[in-house]
Design a protein around this motif. Structure first.
Motif, PDB file in Angstrom:
ATOM      1  N   UNK A 147      30.085  23.385  32.508  1.00  0.00           N
ATOM      2  CA  UNK A 147      30.141  22.385  32.571  1.00  0.00           C
ATOM      3  C   UNK A 147      28.787  21.559  32.805  1.00  0.00           C
TER       4      UNK A 147
ATOM      5  N   UNK B  74      29.892  21.447  47.139  1.00  0.00           N
ATOM      6  CA  UNK B  74      30.505  20.559  47.773  1.00  0.00           C
ATOM      7  C   UNK B  74      29.685  20.896  48.887  1.00  0.00           C
TER       8      UNK B  74
ATOM      9  N   UNK C 129      30.772  20.212  52.420  1.00  0.00           N
ATOM     10  CA  UNK C 129      31.554  20.057  53.796  1.00  0.00           C
ATOM     11  C   UNK C 129      33.206  21.013  53.366  1.00  0.00           C
TER      12      UNK C 129
ATOM     13  N   UNK D 246      36.261  19.989  54.552  1.00  0.00           N
ATOM     14  CA  UNK D 246      37.254  18.744  54.975  1.00  0.00           C
ATOM     15  C   UNK D 246      36.978  17.708  54.269  1.00  0.00           C
TER      16      UNK D 246
ATOM     17  N   UNK E 236      29.858  16.009  58.372  1.00  0.00           N
ATOM     18  CA  UNK E 236      31.152  15.465  58.521  1.00  0.00           C
ATOM     19  C   UNK E 236      31.825  16.610  58.224  1.00  0.00           C
ATOM     20  N   UNK E 237      32.031  17.772  58.573  1.00  0.00           N
ATOM     21  CA  UNK E 237      32.844  18.838  58.887  1.00  0.00           C
ATOM     22  C   UNK E 237      33.081  18.758  60.417  1.00  0.00           C
TER      23      UNK E 237
ATOM     24  N   UNK F 254      35.410  16.170  61.840  1.00  0.00           N
ATOM     25  CA  UNK F 254      36.342  16.185  60.986  1.00  0.00           C
ATOM     26  C   UNK F 254      37.555  17.698  61.157  1.00  0.00           C
ATOM     27  N   UNK F 255      37.051  18.694  61.830  1.00  0.00           N
ATOM     28  CA  UNK F 255      37.927  19.699  61.921  1.00  0.00           C
ATOM     29  C   UNK F 255      38.177  19.166  63.431  1.00  0.00           C
TER      30      UNK F 255
ATOM     31  N   UNK G  46      41.927  15.311  59.713  1.00  0.00           N
ATOM     32  CA  UNK G  46      42.075  15.971  58.953  1.00  0.00           C
ATOM     33  C   UNK G  46      42.932  17.275  59.398  1.00  0.00           C
TER      34      UNK G  46
ATOM     35  N   UNK H 140      42.994  20.696  58.008  1.00  0.00           N
ATOM     36  CA  UNK H 140      41.773  21.631  57.467  1.00  0.00           C
ATOM     37  C   UNK H 140      42.273  23.005  56.676  1.00  0.00           C
TER      38      UNK H 140
ATOM     39  N   UNK I 242      44.781  23.808  54.183  1.00  0.00           N
ATOM     40  CA  UNK I 242      44.406  24.414  52.385  1.00  0.00           C
ATOM     41  C   UNK I 242      44.142  26.171  52.384  1.00  0.00           C
TER      42      UNK I 242
ATOM     43  N   UNK J 242      39.681  28.576  49.816  1.00  0.00           N
ATOM     44  CA  UNK J 242      40.916  27.671  49.416  1.00  0.00           C
ATOM     45  C   UNK J 242      40.629  27.018  48.064  1.00  0.00           C
TER      46      UNK J 242
ATOM     47  N   UNK K  74      37.073  26.359  46.283  1.00  0.00           N
ATOM     48  CA  UNK K  74      35.982  26.970  47.225  1.00  0.00           C
ATOM     49  C   UNK K  74      36.050  27.972  48.510  1.00  0.00           C
TER      50      UNK K  74
ATOM     51  N   UNK L  66      34.051  29.782  51.704  1.00  0.00           N
ATOM     52  CA  UNK L  66      33.423  29.406  52.864  1.00  0.00           C
ATOM     53  C   UNK L  66      33.289  30.272  54.006  1.00  0.00           C
TER      54      UNK L  66
ATOM     55  N   UNK M  23      27.455  28.399  58.455  1.00  0.00           N
ATOM     56  CA  UNK M  23      27.633  27.635  57.395  1.00  0.00           C
ATOM     57  C   UNK M  23      27.368  27.922  56.098  1.00  0.00           C
TER      58      UNK M  23
ATOM     59  N   UNK N  12      29.217  27.157  51.663  1.00  0.00           N
ATOM     60  CA  UNK N  12      30.121  27.149  50.990  1.00  0.00           C
ATOM     61  C   UNK N  12      30.037  27.271  49.557  1.00  0.00           C
TER      62      UNK N  12
ATOM     63  N   UNK O  29      31.223  26.916  46.302  1.00  0.00           N
ATOM     64  CA  UNK O  29      31.841  25.381  45.211  1.00  0.00           C
ATOM     65  C   UNK O  29      32.441  27.005  44.348  1.00  0.00           C
TER      66      UNK O  29
ATOM     67  N   UNK P 241      35.317  26.975  41.614  1.00  0.00           N
ATOM     68  CA  UNK P 241      35.042  25.801  40.159  1.00  0.00           C
ATOM     69  C   UNK P 241      34.099  25.562  39.938  1.00  0.00           C
ATOM     70  N   UNK P 242      33.064  25.348  39.781  1.00  0.00           N
ATOM     71  CA  UNK P 242      32.498  25.432  38.229  1.00  0.00           C
ATOM     72  C   UNK P 242      31.041  27.135  38.848  1.00  0.00           C
TER      73      UNK P 242
END
Lengths: 149, 264
Positions: free
Chosen positions: A27, A33, A35, A37, B143-144, B147-148, B153, B155, B158, B182, B185, B187, B202, B204, B206, B208-209
């Motif tokens: 793609x 990504x 984050x 959450x 932002x995490x 949100x945790x 969230x 979290x 997922x 998840x 992702x 992580x 941390x 992460x 990705x 699905x790429x």
């Protein structure tokens, strides 16, 4: 036995070969990504993750008409799109000195623009073309707008 | 011919050993409850913090259209006073930005371009996070951390894989490393051991790429920051020009190719 081994081998080969195109179809342009959450696709109402790798911003070309500006994810990294190396996949725009398309975006203005304040907001007038600087996500982008006056 | 026969034996052996490894344990997905518990403990602790300052030294991969991942560096410095004040400074290769939130307004200021934009803001950081995301496509920096274990969230639901990797030191601090999976992702997180279960690192990925772009953060905390109230309200410096923030959908989700023939 030997036959079944050969079958196994050929099946394996077929599997391997058929996997090839999957990896070949990448793609175009996303970004990591940032984050855990947030940023799930279900929240993300616009999934345009194409980065604008058109770095033809130093030329005397008014318009970069790619609309693929990342509005989700990766803002705080930045930088990728201005490197000259990123032009490898870029489309070379032909010069369109006056025919800037309303709604098109550039990362950098052409030379010789004038700042004009209208109703407290900043515009850039570059010849006949008006640009409105905007934050798209947290990236600064110039959007071609209709003449505001 | 001998070679071929030998090769076949090897393949059979390999296949058998593969089968031997995979068949006896059609394993349930590894979801170590202790790893989930550690995450919840960290989140619960984060939610007790009334004020904090955190600096993230981070990297983010962008993916070119040809699938090549390109890494860029950045530093984010956030000071947050719950529930309604926040200031962030974002420094990267091509940016030096500040975000201000004083419970009433939210401002982005781009120092290099000397542009700023101010919009009315909701009364809490939590609501601001949602508004920025949904209306402006802006992800709150780090932002995490907000949100945790927050009501916004869930979290952990997922998470389909959770592993306690083991002890690991981050900048001289003893941590426990965990790895989670998840959809889309993978992580990893390093949580400080002891009385302050803070996230210290941390990563992460990705998934699905196809390029599997990564984002990493190394976090340094100050739980007793000094600040004054003026730090959260933006005062435009001389010459700063006011602009707008594009709303989601205004331009960004226009997937169409150039309207005019730009390429030829």
């Amino acid at each position: 036995m030997n036959l079944s081994i050969q079958n196994l081998l050929s099946v394996t080969l077929v599997l391997l070969l058929s996997c090839g195109p999957v990896f070949a179809q990448r793609r175009g342009g996303g970004s990591a990504r940032t984050s855990v959450n947030q940023g799930n696709v279900n929240r993300n109402t616009n999934v345009n993750s194409n980065r604008n790798v058109n770095a033809n911003v130093n030329r005397n070309v008014n318009v970069n008409v790619h609309h693929d500006v990342d509005v989700h994810g990766g803002y705080y990294g930045g930088g990728c799109c201005y490197h000259p190396v990123a032009t490898a996949a870029a489309v070379t725009a032909t010069a369109m000195v006056t025919a800037a398309v309303i709604g098109s975006m550039v990362n950098t203005l052409p030379p010789s623009c004038t700042v004009v304040m209208i109703n407290g907001l900043t515009y850039q007038q570059c010849g006949n073309t008006w640009y409105q600087p905007q934050f798209v996500g947290t990236s600064t982008t110039y959007v071609v707008v209709a003449a505001p006056r | 011919m001998f070679k071929r026969w030998f090769c076949s034996i090897l393949i059979v052996g390999f296949s058998l050993s593969l089968a031997a490894q995979s068949s006896p344990a059609p394993k349930k997905v590894d979801r170590d409850p202790d790893a989930i518990a550690a995450l919840n403990k960290m989140g619960t602790y984060l939610r007790t913090l009334a004020t904090f300052q955190v600096k993230s030294v981070q990297t983010t991969d962008d993916v070119l259209e040809n699938g090549q991942a390109i890494q860029s560096n950045g530093v984010i410095d956030v000071i947050a006073v719950l529930t309604n004040r926040l200031r962030a400074e974002i420094t990267s290769d091509d940016k030096h930005q500040f975000l201000f939130y004083d419970g009433k307004n939210f401002t982005i200021f781009g120092q290099l371009v000397n542009y700023y934009a101010t919009v009315p803001a909701p009364p809490t950081i939590g609501e601001l996070i949602d508004k920025l995301d949904e209306k402006y496509g802006i992800e709150m920096p780090l932002v995490d951390l907000f949100l945790w274990s927050s009501p916004q969230s869930d979290s952990t639901k997922d998470i389909i894989g959770a592993i306690d990797v083991g002890p690991s030191s981050i900048e001289g601090t003893s941590c426990e490393q965990y790895a989670f999976r998840q959809a889309g992702l993978d992580w990893q997180i390093w949580i400080q051991l002891g009385d302050y279960p803070l996230p210290r690192k941390l990563i992460l990925t990705t998934t699905d790429d196809a390029a599997r772009p990564r984002h990493s953060q190394v976090l340094t905390w100050n739980l007793a920051p000094s600040f004054n109230d003026a730090a959260f309200t933006f005062e435009p410096p001389d010459g700063a020009q006011k602009i707008v923030i594009a709303e989601v959908g205004a331009y960004g989700n226009d997937q169409t190719e150039p309207k005019t023939g730009s390429s030829k």
